[in-house]
Design a protein around this motif. Structure first.
Motif: not given
Length: 123
Positions: A66-74, A113-121
């Motif tokens: 599981n992972m939440v991916a957050i669009p960063a914008g650049s 808490d160990g939850n995986k996040l991605a920041f992406f463009e």
């Protein structure tokens, strides 16, 4: 489409502080707080991230895969979010970099808490 994603946490105060500080530059804030669950985002009509203590009272566990991916914008914003997350107590799960030539730039962290996040463009 996605309305919200929920991440199980062990400490609501810490989680709300981590995510509101991390996502403030993207315009996010706590939109609704109901003690064991809080919704963080730009508006109730846009996708949100929710943090909560598990309803069944059992300990939270990050999901494998599981992972939440957050669009960063650049690309610069990817770097900024990554470094801010680390400063706020996240751990590195993949430093910022070009993952697919000319197509995907990303960085990965695990929240306190160990939850995986991605920041992406893309691009």
């Amino acid at each position: 489409m996605i309305g919200y994603v929920t991440l199980g946490v062990s400490d609501m105060g810490r989680a709300k502080q981590f995510y509101t500080d991390l996502l403030a530059d993207l315009g996010a804030k706590v939109l609704m707080d109901m003690e064991r669950i809080a919704f963080i985002g730009k508006s109730m009509g846009a996708p949100m991230l929710a943090v909560c203590t598990p309803f069944n009272g059992e300990p939270n566990h990050p999901g494998n895969g599981n992972m939440v991916a957050i669009p960063a914008g650049s690309k610069e914003a990817v770097d900024k979010l990554y470094h801010k997350a680390i400063e706020l107590g996240a751990t590195c799960d993949g430093e910022p970099g070009q993952r697919i030539p000319d197509m995907f730039y990303g960085a990965y962290v695990r929240d306190p808490d160990g939850n995986k996040l991605a920041f992406f463009e893309f691009g």
